[in-house]
Motif scaffolding. Sequence first.
Motif, PDB file in Angstrom:
ATOM      1  N   PRO A   1      26.065   2.093  65.961  1.00 52.69           N
ATOM      2  CA  PRO A   1      25.806   0.754  65.414  1.00 52.69           C
ATOM      3  C   PRO A   1      25.612   0.791  63.901  1.00 52.69           C
ATOM      4  CG  PRO A   1      23.857   1.591  66.543  1.00 52.69           C
ATOM      5  CD  PRO A   1      24.968   2.564  66.826  1.00 52.69           C
ATOM      6  N   LEU A   2      26.169  -0.199  63.235  1.00 49.57           N
ATOM      7  CA  LEU A   2      25.951  -0.396  61.808  1.00 49.57           C
ATOM      8  C   LEU A   2      25.443  -1.813  61.599  1.00 49.57           C
ATOM      9  CD1 LEU A   2      29.215   1.167  60.279  1.00 49.57           C
ATOM     10  CD2 LEU A   2      27.001   2.286  60.649  1.00 49.57           C
ATOM     11  N   ARG A   3      24.606  -1.987  60.615  1.00 47.32           N
ATOM     12  CA  ARG A   3      24.031  -3.299  60.328  1.00 47.32           C
ATOM     13  C   ARG A   3      24.517  -3.788  58.968  1.00 47.32           C
ATOM     14  NH1 ARG A   3      19.361  -1.774  60.190  1.00 47.32           N
ATOM     15  NH2 ARG A   3      18.593  -2.104  58.058  1.00 47.32           N
ATOM     16  N   TYR A   4      24.965  -5.034  58.930  1.00 45.78           N
ATOM     17  CA  TYR A   4      25.351  -5.632  57.656  1.00 45.78           C
ATOM     18  C   TYR A   4      24.184  -6.454  57.118  1.00 45.78           C
ATOM     19  CZ  TYR A   4      27.455  -8.382  54.027  1.00 45.78           C
ATOM     20  OH  TYR A   4      27.715  -8.956  52.816  1.00 45.78           O
ATOM     21  N   GLU A   5      23.886  -6.280  55.836  1.00 43.56           N
ATOM     22  CA  GLU A   5      22.857  -7.069  55.164  1.00 43.56           C
ATOM     23  C   GLU A   5      23.459  -7.706  53.914  1.00 43.56           C
ATOM     24  OE1 GLU A   5      19.500  -4.664  54.265  1.00 43.56           O
ATOM     25  OE2 GLU A   5      18.964  -4.286  56.363  1.00 43.56           O
TER      26      GLU A   5
ATOM     27  N   ARG B   1      31.750  -8.233  56.681  1.00 42.70           N
ATOM     28  CA  ARG B   1      31.176  -8.134  58.030  1.00 42.70           C
ATOM     29  C   ARG B   1      32.198  -7.550  59.001  1.00 42.70           C
ATOM     30  NH1 ARG B   1      26.293 -10.869  58.327  1.00 42.70           N
ATOM     31  NH2 ARG B   1      26.016 -12.492  56.732  1.00 42.70           N
TER      32      ARG B   1
ATOM     33  N   SER C   1      31.916   0.497  62.572  1.00 46.61           N
ATOM     34  CA  SER C   1      31.011   0.796  63.679  1.00 46.61           C
ATOM     35  C   SER C   1      31.790   1.259  64.904  1.00 46.61           C
ATOM     36  CB  SER C   1      30.181  -0.445  64.020  1.00 46.61           C
ATOM     37  OG  SER C   1      29.326  -0.190  65.117  1.00 46.61           O
TER      38      SER C   1
ATOM     39  N   ARG D   1      25.233  -2.990  52.657  1.00 48.17           N
ATOM     40  CA  ARG D   1      24.698  -4.090  51.861  1.00 48.17           C
ATOM     41  C   ARG D   1      25.771  -4.481  50.848  1.00 48.17           C
ATOM     42  NH1 ARG D   1      20.037  -4.085  48.960  1.00 48.17           N
ATOM     43  NH2 ARG D   1      19.359  -6.023  49.949  1.00 48.17           N
TER      44      ARG D   1
ATOM     45  N   VAL E   1      23.496   1.213  57.339  1.00 48.59           N
ATOM     46  CA  VAL E   1      23.403  -0.127  56.761  1.00 48.59           C
ATOM     47  C   VAL E   1      24.476  -0.323  55.699  1.00 48.59           C
ATOM     48  CG1 VAL E   1      21.958  -1.706  55.427  1.00 48.59           C
ATOM     49  CG2 VAL E   1      20.937  -0.303  57.203  1.00 48.59           C
TER      50      VAL E   1
ATOM     51  N   THR F   1      32.526  -3.863  58.429  1.00 43.71           N
ATOM     52  CA  THR F   1      31.367  -3.174  58.988  1.00 43.71           C
ATOM     53  C   THR F   1      31.531  -2.980  60.489  1.00 43.71           C
ATOM     54  OG1 THR F   1      29.930  -4.133  57.283  1.00 43.71           O
ATOM     55  CG2 THR F   1      28.859  -3.253  59.234  1.00 43.71           C
ATOM     56  N   ALA F   2      32.000  -4.028  61.179  1.00 42.17           N
ATOM     57  CA  ALA F   2      32.200  -3.937  62.630  1.00 42.17           C
ATOM     58  C   ALA F   2      33.278  -2.921  62.981  1.00 42.17           C
ATOM     59  CB  ALA F   2      32.560  -5.311  63.185  1.00 42.17           C
TER      60      ALA F   2
END
Length: 287
Positions: A211-215, A198, A205, A153, A151, A201-202
């Motif tokens: 996979p990575l998640r952006y919050e 974002r 990944s 953040r 993740v 992050t991509a």
Amino acid sequence: MLLVTGATGPVGREVAALLAAAGPVRILARNPGRVTVRGPGVEVVAGEYADRGSLDRALKGVSGVFLVTNSPAEPDDERVAGAARAAGVGRLVKLSMMAVEEPGADDFITRRQRGNEQAIRESGVPWTFVRARTFMSNTLSWAPGIRSAGVVRALYGDSPVACVDPRDVAAVAVAALTGTGHEGRAYPVSGPEAITARDRTARLSEVLGRPLRYEELPLEQAREALFAKYPAPVAQAFVESAERQRAGAKAAVVPTVRELTGSPARTFRTWAADHADAFAADPPASG
């Protein structure tokens, strides 16, 4: 002989390594044990800016200085410039920031950097300013969250910044230190593209193959974290800087890296691939 300061930081370390590969270099460090650039032509001198005696020793016989200062409260640039003038140093290359030349930037850190540049101009030492945009290496602050939970953040995930690889900033600084025609010049240095959190992050990944998640980090939570970590004027400066980035003030791409080094600026994907180990997933807990 050339003197490098800030050699334990992302740019100074690269400047020292590039210079050491070509000839003798001296490094001034508050903690010599943290200096990783070593070799037969590398001399490490213990000292700090507030100690004029150690400054004088470090500057003896030096023809040029790469200067990194980080304290928002101490007149370090003025101290080094004064000692460099007394030592007869012929060139001072200072690491600065692109915000210095942007009228809308009036936060505490930017004002200090403007004042530092002015002190160097008034010192009488021939100068060059290398004004860098945000370092790609700042992304390393995401590593714990990526390693543990996949993740990211961060604040204002859709705001673009033409972040730059510290290696490219270092290459520009070395060109200014060792070349001709750079006296009295200020060089803005950016990466080759404006990229959002974002986007980064991509790219990470893709590089990591998982996979990575952006919050999105709420503003108040980001403020609380900054004010808990830094003095209030510095924390507020970071908040104001983030607001300027959200308004698009940090998206401009400049060709300085190619112009001064002959090579294109590295992309964020290249930086990420070269630093993938820092983001590798934590092993599962045993038991």
